[in-house]
Write an enzyme that holds these catalytic residues in place. Structure first.
Site, PDB file in Angstrom:
ATOM      1  N   CYS A   1      -2.271  -3.831  -3.179  1.00  0.00           N
ATOM      2  CA  CYS A   1      -3.285  -4.599  -3.912  1.00  0.00           C
ATOM      3  C   CYS A   1      -4.596  -3.823  -4.009  1.00  0.00           C
ATOM      4  CB  CYS A   1      -3.543  -5.935  -3.228  1.00  0.00           C
ATOM      5  SG  CYS A   1      -2.164  -7.084  -3.347  1.00  0.00           S
ATOM      6  N   HIS A   2      -5.297  -4.035  -5.106  1.00  0.00           N
ATOM      7  CA  HIS A   2      -6.625  -3.468  -5.302  1.00  0.00           C
ATOM      8  C   HIS A   2      -7.587  -4.619  -5.532  1.00  0.00           C
ATOM      9  CE1 HIS A   2      -5.743   0.958  -6.065  1.00  0.00           C
ATOM     10  NE2 HIS A   2      -4.627   0.401  -5.635  1.00  0.00           N
TER      11      HIS A   2
END
Length: 187
Positions: free
Chosen positions: A66-67
């Protein structure tokens, strides 16, 4: 007690200004940037990026890959599956009827499925599920569940099309090949 960067395995990068409380779980290859606060009981997967001023509450779950961009708060009850992108200043909520003076509140779970992209300044109300590979436009206010691969925009967020796993719009919707990568959109 706060975890200092030198206490983390070398594969986890924690900026010196970040606060990672004892009891938080952070996976290998994750980078935690300036002024981030990760509370005890938070779970963060491998290969994530937490941008400047991100807050991850106790009980929040962030899957691998995830970012999370700058100034996002991921509160208790929010679950982000793998490969989710959250744009700058997006907001998750976890209580439908919040009051400062009352201690009685109901935590609602928000589930963001794999591959979702959430645009900058979007607001996600509590108790929502956003289906895999959906796209939430910048500034959208999501008040109800979002189908997989759906593109939603506006306030309240309404469907405006379909998105491929590559992130491009698929004009014909399910059963149509993506004009960018050729993958046929299937739900």
């Amino acid at each position: 007690m706060d975890v200092r960067p030198e206490d983390n395995p070398p594969e986890v990068e924690v900026h010196p200004t970040a606060v990672v409380e004892e009891g938080a779980q952070i996976g290998a290859g994750t980078r935690v940037w300036h002024f981030v606060h990760v509370r005890r009981g938070a779970r963060i997967g491998e290969r994530c990026v937490l941008g400047k001023s991100v807050f991850v509450d106790s009980g929040a779950v962030i899957g691998s890959g995830c970012h999370i961009q700058n100034s996002v708060s991921v509160y208790s009850g929010v679950i982000l599956e793998e490969d989710v992108f959250v744009g700058p200043a997006a907001v998750f909520t976890n209580d439908r009827f919040p009051r400062a003076a009352l201690g009685d509140w109901a935590l609602l779970r928000t589930l963001v499925r794999r591959g979702v992209s959430i645009g900058a300044n979007a607001t996600i109300l509590p108790g929502i599920t956003i289906g895999g590979w959906a796209v939430v436009g910048a500034g959208a206010v999501v008040t109800k569940d979002v189908e997989p691969h759906r593109v939603v925009v506006g306030n309240p967020a309404e469907p405006r099309g379909w998105a491929c796993r590559c992130g491009r719009m698929v004009p014909g919707g399910p059963g149509t090949a993506c004009p960018a990568c050729g993958e046929v959109l299937s739900l």
